[in-house]
Design a protein around this motif. Structure first.
Motif, PDB file in Angstrom:
ATOM      1  N   ARG A  22       0.833  -1.190   0.000  1.00 29.48           N
ATOM      2  CA  ARG A  22       0.000   0.000   0.000  1.00 29.48           C
ATOM      3  C   ARG A  22       0.866   1.237   0.000  1.00 29.48           C
ATOM      4  NH1 ARG A  22      -1.745  -2.240   4.648  1.00 29.48           N
ATOM      5  NH2 ARG A  22      -1.313  -0.268   5.719  1.00 29.48           N
ATOM      6  N   PRO A  23       0.388   2.348  -0.616  1.00 31.20           N
ATOM      7  CA  PRO A  23       1.178   3.588  -0.656  1.00 31.20           C
ATOM      8  C   PRO A  23       1.509   4.132   0.717  1.00 31.20           C
ATOM      9  CG  PRO A  23      -0.635   3.671  -2.240  1.00 31.20           C
ATOM     10  CD  PRO A  23      -0.863   2.459  -1.391  1.00 31.20           C
ATOM     11  N   ASP A  24       0.661   3.810   1.760  1.00 27.46           N
ATOM     12  CA  ASP A  24       0.900   4.387   3.072  1.00 27.46           C
ATOM     13  C   ASP A  24       1.845   3.540   3.924  1.00 27.46           C
ATOM     14  OD1 ASP A  24      -0.909   2.313   3.281  1.00 27.46           O
ATOM     15  OD2 ASP A  24      -2.016   3.224   4.941  1.00 27.46           O
ATOM     16  N   VAL A  25       2.368   2.449   3.369  1.00 27.95           N
ATOM     17  CA  VAL A  25       3.295   1.598   4.117  1.00 27.95           C
ATOM     18  C   VAL A  25       4.696   2.202   4.060  1.00 27.95           C
ATOM     19  CG1 VAL A  25       4.425  -0.651   4.230  1.00 27.95           C
ATOM     20  CG2 VAL A  25       1.968  -0.509   3.730  1.00 27.95           C
ATOM     21  N   ASN A  26       5.264   2.490   5.231  1.00 29.01           N
ATOM     22  CA  ASN A  26       6.627   3.015   5.312  1.00 29.01           C
ATOM     23  C   ASN A  26       7.577   1.821   5.363  1.00 29.01           C
ATOM     24  OD1 ASN A  26       9.102   4.150   5.958  1.00 29.01           O
ATOM     25  ND2 ASN A  26       8.191   5.711   7.293  1.00 29.01           N
ATOM     26  N   ARG A  27       8.044   1.412   4.204  1.00 27.19           N
ATOM     27  CA  ARG A  27       8.831   0.183   4.122  1.00 27.19           C
ATOM     28  C   ARG A  27      10.198   0.334   4.792  1.00 27.19           C
ATOM     29  NH1 ARG A  27       8.384  -1.240  -2.106  1.00 27.19           N
ATOM     30  NH2 ARG A  27       9.198  -3.285  -1.475  1.00 27.19           N
ATOM     31  N   PHE A  28      10.803   1.510   4.707  1.00 24.23           N
ATOM     32  CA  PHE A  28      12.093   1.703   5.358  1.00 24.23           C
ATOM     33  C   PHE A  28      11.949   1.671   6.875  1.00 24.23           C
ATOM     34  CE2 PHE A  28      13.406   3.410   1.213  1.00 24.23           C
ATOM     35  CZ  PHE A  28      14.595   2.704   1.062  1.00 24.23           C
ATOM     36  N   ALA A  29      10.841   2.220   7.391  1.00 23.03           N
ATOM     37  CA  ALA A  29      10.607   2.150   8.839  1.00 23.03           C
ATOM     38  C   ALA A  29      10.433   0.706   9.273  1.00 23.03           C
ATOM     39  CB  ALA A  29       9.380   2.979   9.220  1.00 23.03           C
ATOM     40  N   GLU A  30       9.745  -0.077   8.466  1.00 21.16           N
ATOM     41  CA  GLU A  30       9.594  -1.499   8.773  1.00 21.16           C
ATOM     42  C   GLU A  30      10.950  -2.194   8.819  1.00 21.16           C
ATOM     43  OE1 GLU A  30       5.191  -2.805   7.131  1.00 21.16           O
ATOM     44  OE2 GLU A  30       6.944  -3.147   5.874  1.00 21.16           O
ATOM     45  N   LEU A  31      11.785  -1.894   7.835  1.00 29.15           N
ATOM     46  CA  LEU A  31      13.116  -2.507   7.808  1.00 29.15           C
ATOM     47  C   LEU A  31      13.914  -2.118   9.047  1.00 29.15           C
ATOM     48  CD1 LEU A  31      14.272  -2.120   4.080  1.00 29.15           C
ATOM     49  CD2 LEU A  31      13.290  -4.120   5.193  1.00 29.15           C
ATOM     50  N   GLU A  32      13.860  -0.858   9.411  1.00 31.45           N
ATOM     51  CA  GLU A  32      14.607  -0.391  10.583  1.00 31.45           C
ATOM     52  C   GLU A  32      14.134  -1.090  11.857  1.00 31.45           C
ATOM     53  OE1 GLU A  32      13.958   3.792  10.313  1.00 31.45           O
ATOM     54  OE2 GLU A  32      15.899   4.152   9.336  1.00 31.45           O
ATOM     55  N   VAL A  33      12.829  -1.239  12.015  1.00 32.23           N
ATOM     56  CA  VAL A  33      12.300  -1.910  13.200  1.00 32.23           C
ATOM     57  C   VAL A  33      12.692  -3.381  13.192  1.00 32.23           C
ATOM     58  CG1 VAL A  33      10.200  -2.654  14.384  1.00 32.23           C
ATOM     59  CG2 VAL A  33      10.390  -0.307  13.530  1.00 32.23           C
ATOM     60  N   PHE A  34      12.575  -4.033  12.041  1.00 30.31           N
ATOM     61  CA  PHE A  34      12.926  -5.458  11.962  1.00 30.31           C
ATOM     62  C   PHE A  34      14.405  -5.663  12.294  1.00 30.31           C
ATOM     63  CE2 PHE A  34      14.394  -9.173   9.500  1.00 30.31           C
ATOM     64  CZ  PHE A  34      13.667 -10.150  10.172  1.00 30.31           C
ATOM     65  N   VAL A  35      15.277  -4.816  11.751  1.00 35.88           N
ATOM     66  CA  VAL A  35      16.708  -4.928  12.047  1.00 35.88           C
ATOM     67  C   VAL A  35      16.954  -4.724  13.535  1.00 35.88           C
ATOM     68  CG1 VAL A  35      18.933  -3.751  11.750  1.00 35.88           C
ATOM     69  CG2 VAL A  35      17.557  -4.352   9.751  1.00 35.88           C
ATOM     70  N   ARG A  36      16.247  -3.784  14.133  1.00 32.14           N
ATOM     71  CA  ARG A  36      16.434  -3.539  15.568  1.00 32.14           C
ATOM     72  C   ARG A  36      15.953  -4.735  16.381  1.00 32.14           C
ATOM     73  NH1 ARG A  36      15.298   2.308  17.928  1.00 32.14           N
ATOM     74  NH2 ARG A  36      17.281   2.540  16.848  1.00 32.14           N
TER      75      ARG A  36
END
Length: 302
Positions: free
Chosen positions: A3-17
Motif C-alpha cells: 500500500r502507498p501508506d506503508v513506510n517500508r524503510f521504517a519497517e526494515l529499521e524496526v525489523f533490524v532492531r
C-alpha cells in the motif's frame, strides 16, 4: 504491491532492531515504543511477504532461514540509504563509528602501526577497538569487522584474506641458559611449554618426524594464557618456549630477545588471517567498507 501508506524503510529499521536486540521487548525499549506495536509491525511485514521471519517462543528468539536472508538484505538496503544520504550532505566522505574486534597480536603488530595513515585519510571515522583472541558473535556484539586467525569455518560470514604467517617456536636466551638448547623431539617433550588456555584448531605443536609429522601435546604444568600477545610476553620473560606467529616475534628475534628453536623440525605450516563481516562487502556502510579495503592493502600479515 505494498500500500502507498506503508513506510517500508521504517519497517526494515524496526525489523533490524528486533534482530539486533534479540527480541521484541528489547527492541521496543530501544525505540521508545510498546512491545505490542513492534510485534504487530513485524506481523504485518510477515503477512505482506507471505512468510514467517521469526520463531516466537517465550524462552528464546530465533530467526527463520527466510528471516536471516531478509535481515541481511535489509542491512544492505539501509546501508545504501545511509550512504546515499551522507553522500548528498557530506560530499561522499565516509564518517561514523566502526567497531573492530581484533586479537591483541594483530592489533599491536599490524593494525596499530597503520592506523595513523587510515585516520588521516578518513578523519570523520571513529574506531571502537575490542581486543580479544576469543571468537565473538558479530551480530550480538554489534561488530562491523573482526580479524580472525586460522582456517575459516563454514558459516554465513564473508571474509577478506589478510595474508598468512609462518608459525615458529621461540624462547628467551635466559630460558635457554637454564634448560639448554632443545635439538630433538625428546628434548622438547620433557619440558614445560607455554600455550593457550582456549581451544584452537591445533591443540599441540606440529613437528617433523622423519618423513612425517607428529603433534607434541601440551605438557603437565604448562603455563597458559588467553591471548597471543600475552603469550609472547611470557616467552620474553623467560618462563618457557612458545609457538607464535612469525610476524609477532620477527623483531624480537632480530634484537636477540628471543631465539628460534627446533627450526629443523618446523613443518612450515602457516596461519591465515581474515577480516570477517556480515553480508557482502558491497552492502557494508561506507565507513566500514573503506576500512576493509584499507586493511586488504595495508593490513597484510607475512
Amino acid at each position: 504491491m505494498p500500500r502507498p501508506d506503508v513506510n517500508r524503510f521504517a519497517e526494515l529499521e524496526v525489523f533490524v532492531r528486533v534482530v539486533e536486540q534479540a527480541g521484541f521487548s528489547a527492541a521496543a525499549r530501544a525505540a521508545g515504543v510498546s512491545a505490542s506495536a513492534v510485534s504487530k509491525l513485524v506481523a504485518r511485514l510477515e503477512a505482506r511477504l507471505g512468510t514467517r521471519l521469526v520463531h516466537r517462543t517465550t524462552r528464546r528468539f530465533q530467526l527463520t532461514a527466510e528471516g536471516q536472508a531478509f535481515y541481511e538484505r535489509a542491512l544492505t538496503i539501509l546501508a545504501d540509504l545511509e550512504e546515499a544520504e551522507r553522500a548528498a550532505g557530506a560530499g561522499e566522505r565516509p564518517a561514523g563509528r566502526v567497531r573492530v574486534n581484533s586479537s591483541a597480536s594483530y592489533l599491536s603488530h599490524v593494525l596499530a602501526p597503520v592506523l595513523p595513515a587510515f585516520l588521516a585519510r578518513y578523519p570523520g571515522i571513529d574506531l571502537d577497538l575490542v581486543q580479544t583472541d576469543q571468537v565473538v558473535d558479530l551480530l550480538s556484539d554489534r561488530t562491523d569487522i573482526a580479524i580472525r586467525a586460522g582456517p575459516m569455518p563454514s558459516s554465513g560470514l564473508m571474509a577478506r584474506r589478510l595474508g598468512a604467517t609462518r608459525m615458529t617456536i621461540v624462547a628467551a636466551p635466559a630460558w635457554i641458559d637454564r634448560h639448554g638448547l632443545p635439538q630433538t623431539l625428546a628434548d622438547i617433550e620433557g619440558l614445560s611449554r607455554l600455550g593457550f588456555s582456549y581451544a584452537r584448531a591445533t591443540s599441540g605443536w606440529p613437528l617433523r618426524k622423519g618423513d612425517g609429522e607428529v603433534t607434541v601435546l601440551p605438557s603437565v604444568g604448562q603455563v597458559r594464557i588467553n591471548d597471543g600477545e600475552g603469550l609472547r610476553q611470557l616467552a620474553l620473560a623467560g618462563i618457557g618456549p612458545a609457538r607464535l606467529a612469525a610476524f609477532t616475534v620477527r623483531g624480537d628475534i632480530a634484537a636477540g630477545r628471543l631465539a628460534p628453536l627446533l627450526e629443523a623440525l618446523n613443518p612450515g605450516d602457516e596461519e591465515a588471517f581474515h577480516a570477517v563481516f556480515i553480508g557482502r562487502s558491497a552492502g557494508l556502510p561506507a565507513r566500514a567498507r573503506v576500512l576493509l579495503d584499507f586493511l586488504a592493502e595495508h593490513g597484510q600479515v607475512t
